[in-house]
Design a protein around this motif. Structure first.
Motif, PDB file in Angstrom:
ATOM      1  N   ILE A  12       1.216  -1.646   0.209  1.00 37.51           N
ATOM      2  CA  ILE A  12      -0.072   0.244  -0.089  1.00 37.51           C
ATOM      3  C   ILE A  12       1.203   1.043  -0.070  1.00 37.51           C
ATOM      4  N   ALA A  13       0.463   1.725  -0.798  1.00 35.72           N
ATOM      5  CA  ALA A  13       1.783   3.217  -1.725  1.00 35.72           C
ATOM      6  C   ALA A  13       1.173   4.257  -0.035  1.00 35.72           C
ATOM      7  N   ALA A  14       2.607   4.455   1.156  1.00 33.82           N
ATOM      8  CA  ALA A  14       2.242   5.225   1.815  1.00 33.82           C
ATOM      9  C   ALA A  14       2.430   7.157   1.499  1.00 33.82           C
ATOM     10  N   PRO A  15       1.759   8.001   1.627  1.00 33.97           N
ATOM     11  CA  PRO A  15       1.498   9.785   1.206  1.00 33.97           C
ATOM     12  C   PRO A  15       3.990   9.483   1.801  1.00 33.97           C
ATOM     13  N   ALA A  16       4.330   9.764   0.459  1.00 29.24           N
ATOM     14  CA  ALA A  16       5.902  10.682   0.520  1.00 29.24           C
ATOM     15  C   ALA A  16       5.796  12.154   1.577  1.00 29.24           C
ATOM     16  N   MET A  17       6.986  12.236   2.878  1.00 32.15           N
ATOM     17  CA  MET A  17       7.556  12.439   3.103  1.00 32.15           C
ATOM     18  C   MET A  17       9.019  12.865   3.263  1.00 32.15           C
ATOM     19  N   ALA A  18       8.639  14.054   3.835  1.00 29.24           N
ATOM     20  CA  ALA A  18      10.466  14.029   3.805  1.00 29.24           C
ATOM     21  C   ALA A  18      11.351  14.110   4.362  1.00 29.24           C
ATOM     22  N   ALA A  19      12.591  13.153   4.297  1.00 29.53           N
ATOM     23  CA  ALA A  19      12.918  12.769   5.356  1.00 29.53           C
ATOM     24  C   ALA A  19      14.431  13.012   5.038  1.00 29.53           C
ATOM     25  N   GLU A  20      15.311  12.512   5.767  1.00 31.88           N
ATOM     26  CA  GLU A  20      16.513  12.303   6.031  1.00 31.88           C
ATOM     27  C   GLU A  20      17.627  10.838   6.112  1.00 31.88           C
ATOM     28  N   ILE A  21      18.234   9.850   4.785  1.00 31.11           N
ATOM     29  CA  ILE A  21      18.302   9.471   5.150  1.00 31.11           C
ATOM     30  C   ILE A  21      20.216   9.411   4.955  1.00 31.11           C
TER      31      ILE A  21
ATOM     32  N   LEU B 131      10.382  10.435   0.872  1.00 26.74           N
ATOM     33  CA  LEU B 131       9.776   8.833   0.982  1.00 26.74           C
ATOM     34  C   LEU B 131       8.629   8.811   0.876  1.00 26.74           C
ATOM     35  N   PRO B 132       8.201   7.424   0.730  1.00 28.42           N
ATOM     36  CA  PRO B 132       9.179   7.343   0.102  1.00 28.42           C
ATOM     37  C   PRO B 132       9.912   7.769  -1.964  1.00 28.42           C
ATOM     38  N   ALA B 133      10.359   6.950  -2.663  1.00 27.45           N
ATOM     39  CA  ALA B 133      10.091   8.451  -3.722  1.00 27.45           C
ATOM     40  C   ALA B 133       9.562   7.157  -4.382  1.00 27.45           C
ATOM     41  N   LYS B 134       8.669   8.447  -5.024  1.00 29.86           N
ATOM     42  CA  LYS B 134       8.028   7.820  -6.348  1.00 29.86           C
ATOM     43  C   LYS B 134       8.560   7.943  -7.683  1.00 29.86           C
ATOM     44  N   ARG B 135       9.991   7.961  -7.880  1.00 26.42           N
ATOM     45  CA  ARG B 135      10.945   8.153  -9.537  1.00 26.42           C
ATOM     46  C   ARG B 135      11.992   7.581  -9.078  1.00 26.42           C
TER      47      ARG B 135
ATOM     48  N   SER C 229      22.427  -1.250   2.997  1.00 27.94           N
ATOM     49  CA  SER C 229      21.639  -1.093   1.472  1.00 27.94           C
ATOM     50  C   SER C 229      20.837  -2.024   1.726  1.00 27.94           C
ATOM     51  N   VAL C 230      20.409  -2.794   2.159  1.00 26.74           N
ATOM     52  CA  VAL C 230      18.811  -3.095   1.823  1.00 26.74           C
ATOM     53  C   VAL C 230      17.990  -2.355   3.001  1.00 26.74           C
ATOM     54  N   GLU C 231      18.231  -1.931   3.729  1.00 28.83           N
ATOM     55  CA  GLU C 231      17.999  -0.770   4.800  1.00 28.83           C
ATOM     56  C   GLU C 231      17.117   0.681   3.684  1.00 28.83           C
ATOM     57  N   ILE C 232      18.634   0.756   2.971  1.00 31.64           N
ATOM     58  CA  ILE C 232      17.643   2.503   2.597  1.00 31.64           C
ATOM     59  C   ILE C 232      17.384   2.208   0.926  1.00 31.64           C
ATOM     60  N   LEU C 233      17.368   0.736   0.318  1.00 35.06           N
ATOM     61  CA  LEU C 233      16.346   0.654   0.049  1.00 35.06           C
ATOM     62  C   LEU C 233      15.144   0.506   0.230  1.00 35.06           C
ATOM     63  N   GLY C 234      15.323  -0.199   1.409  1.00 41.88           N
ATOM     64  CA  GLY C 234      13.825  -0.141   1.921  1.00 41.88           C
ATOM     65  C   GLY C 234      12.305   0.788   1.956  1.00 41.88           C
ATOM     66  N   ALA C 235      13.649   2.479   2.586  1.00 45.02           N
ATOM     67  CA  ALA C 235      13.292   3.196   2.903  1.00 45.02           C
ATOM     68  C   ALA C 235      13.116   4.006   1.840  1.00 45.02           C
ATOM     69  N   LEU C 236      13.273   3.833  -0.118  1.00 43.37           N
ATOM     70  CA  LEU C 236      13.783   4.758  -1.287  1.00 43.37           C
ATOM     71  C   LEU C 236      12.408   3.809  -1.562  1.00 43.37           C
ATOM     72  N   PHE C 237      11.943   2.234  -1.713  1.00 39.36           N
ATOM     73  CA  PHE C 237      10.716   1.733  -2.049  1.00 39.36           C
ATOM     74  C   PHE C 237       9.661   1.844  -1.224  1.00 39.36           C
ATOM     75  N   GLY C 238       9.644   2.670   0.211  1.00 41.16           N
ATOM     76  CA  GLY C 238       8.537   2.239   1.195  1.00 41.16           C
ATOM     77  C   GLY C 238       7.834   0.563   1.344  1.00 41.16           C
ATOM     78  N   ALA C 239       9.798   0.325   1.700  1.00 41.40           N
ATOM     79  CA  ALA C 239       9.105  -1.183   2.349  1.00 41.40           C
ATOM     80  C   ALA C 239       9.795  -1.777   3.333  1.00 41.40           C
ATOM     81  N   LYS C 240       9.805  -1.003   4.326  1.00 47.08           N
ATOM     82  CA  LYS C 240      11.406  -0.525   5.475  1.00 47.08           C
ATOM     83  C   LYS C 240      10.493  -2.018   6.384  1.00 47.08           C
TER      84      LYS C 240
END
Length: 379
Positions: free
Chosen positions: A18-27, A39-43, A161-172
């Motif tokens: 389920i797509a979460a609304p994008a929110m400003a964040a720092e990674i 995050l999550p990134a849209k593109r 790196s997996v955690e970062i991709l999880g954040a980018l794709f909204g799949a933590k």
């Protein structure tokens, strides 16, 4: 069992996508850079397409929903995996392709036209990217650059790196599940070795991509990281670590003869699009074992190899090269352990493990072919 309990797994899987609304964040990426983005990134633009091996485990059927382009490396270096994903997701044939930034083949103008929020790059590109001012140019166009690493120092950076991709794709949460599953599969080997106490560790020579090019006849091997680390975790002794602390080192045949390893492993893949001599061992998804075994036997006829204990006694193997760039190392660690200590790991089945991983995490079907040995059974 109540209806609610029966529905829990399905509801949990649905929640992942389920797509979460994008929110400003720092990674913070693997270089320590702090990046602000929504995050999550849209593109998402994948600066290495082989990162799909992780992204797909995190997003499943929805993996390509937010990917707007990727590097051309999957098609060139791992065409069998590309074919699997193209069969499942035919539209990826139209995804824009990009070259490698350090080689000067990446078009920033074309990337800007796709309006990505983020560009993911591999750590080994860092120096060229920073020296060229690429990060600043991308930032001026609204593109955040994030570095990942599954190759240079995977022990340090793979989980991050997996955690970062999880954040980018909204799949933590899915990233946490992936990390835990991977860790448990590695622990099946490392815990058993620890319990076994002072076990004899066979000397192992693992050769990086022989037969792909005539420029390197012999004998590039791995230092203490990457495949070298996998050998050690599986209960072997990587002879490359005796001569270097770097990622790779070139041994000469005389050094190999003196070391006289008890196991020889070569890395292979389907490099038909890149090889100038086509003598590589083609192992990977759906590879033909007989053809791979024939190529492997031919490589052992090179100067120096015929005198090795490993070759004389048939302990010669091939492993899918692409394991070195994805956090799927739990599979070769299990297979290496079976090769090095067949009695201790008789009940471990790496093929079953990788099949289960596909069924649990990936949107593509499993096909074997990732390993081969000159001697059936490999012991």
């Amino acid at each position: 069992m109540s209806l609610f309990k029966k529905l829990l797994p399905a509801l949990a899987a649905l929640a992942v996508f389920i797509a979460a609304p994008a929110m400003a964040a720092e990674i913070t990426d693997v270089t320590g850079r702090r990046i602000e983005l929504e995050l999550p990134a849209k593109r998402v633009l994948l600066g290495e397409a082989r990162q799909i091996h992780v992204a797909a485990a995190l997003r499943g059927e929805h993996v390509f929903d937010t990917i707007v382009g990727w590097r051309d490396d999957l098609i060139k270096k791992d065409p069998d995996s590309y074919a699997a994903y193209r069969e499942r997701f035919p539209a990826i044939a139209d995804l824009p392709l990009f070259g490698y930034i350090p080689s000067g083949d990446f078009s920033l103008e074309a990337a800007i036209a796709l309006k990505p929020d983020v560009l993911t790059l591999n750590l080994e590109a860092q120096q060229a990217v920073e020296e060229s001012g690429f990060i600043e140019k991308a930032a001026a166009a609204g593109i955040a650059v994030v570095f990942l690493d599954f190759r240079v120092d995977p022990a340090k950076n793979s989980v991050k790196s997996v955690e970062i991709l999880g954040a980018l794709f909204g799949a933590k949460e899915r990233a946490k599940e992936f990390i835990a599953w991977r860790g448990a599969q590695i622990a099946l080997v490392t815990d058993r070795l620890a319990a076994a106490g002072a076990i004899k560790r066979p000397k192992v020579f693992i050769e990086r991509s022989p037969g792909i090019t005539g420029e390197t006849a012999c004998c590039r091997t791995f230092g203490p990281a990457n495949f070298g680390e996998m050998v050690e975790k599986a209960g072997g002794h990587n002879i490359g670590s005796d001569v270097t602390t770097t990622n790779f080192v070139d041994l000469n045949p005389e050094q190999l003869v003196v070391a006289d390893p008890e196991h020889v492993i070569v890395t292979g893949s389907n490099w038909a699009a890149e090889s100038d001599i086509n003598q590589f061992v083609n192992v990977g998804r759906g590879a033909e074992p007989a053809a791979a075994r024939e190529r492997l036997a031919a490589l052992m006829q090179r100067p120096g190899f015929t005198t090795l204990k490993a070759v004389k006694e048939g302990r010669v193997h091939a492993v899918w090269h692409q394991f070195y760039g994805a956090p799927y190392e739990f599979v070769p660690i299990q297979q290496f352990a079976k090769w090095f200590h067949p009695e201790l790991f008789a009940d471990i089945d790496p093929d079953r493990t990788f099949r289960e991983f596909h069924e649990t995490f990936l949107p593509i079907a499993y096909r074997p072919g990732y390993f081969v040995s000159l001697r059936q059974g490999g012991e």
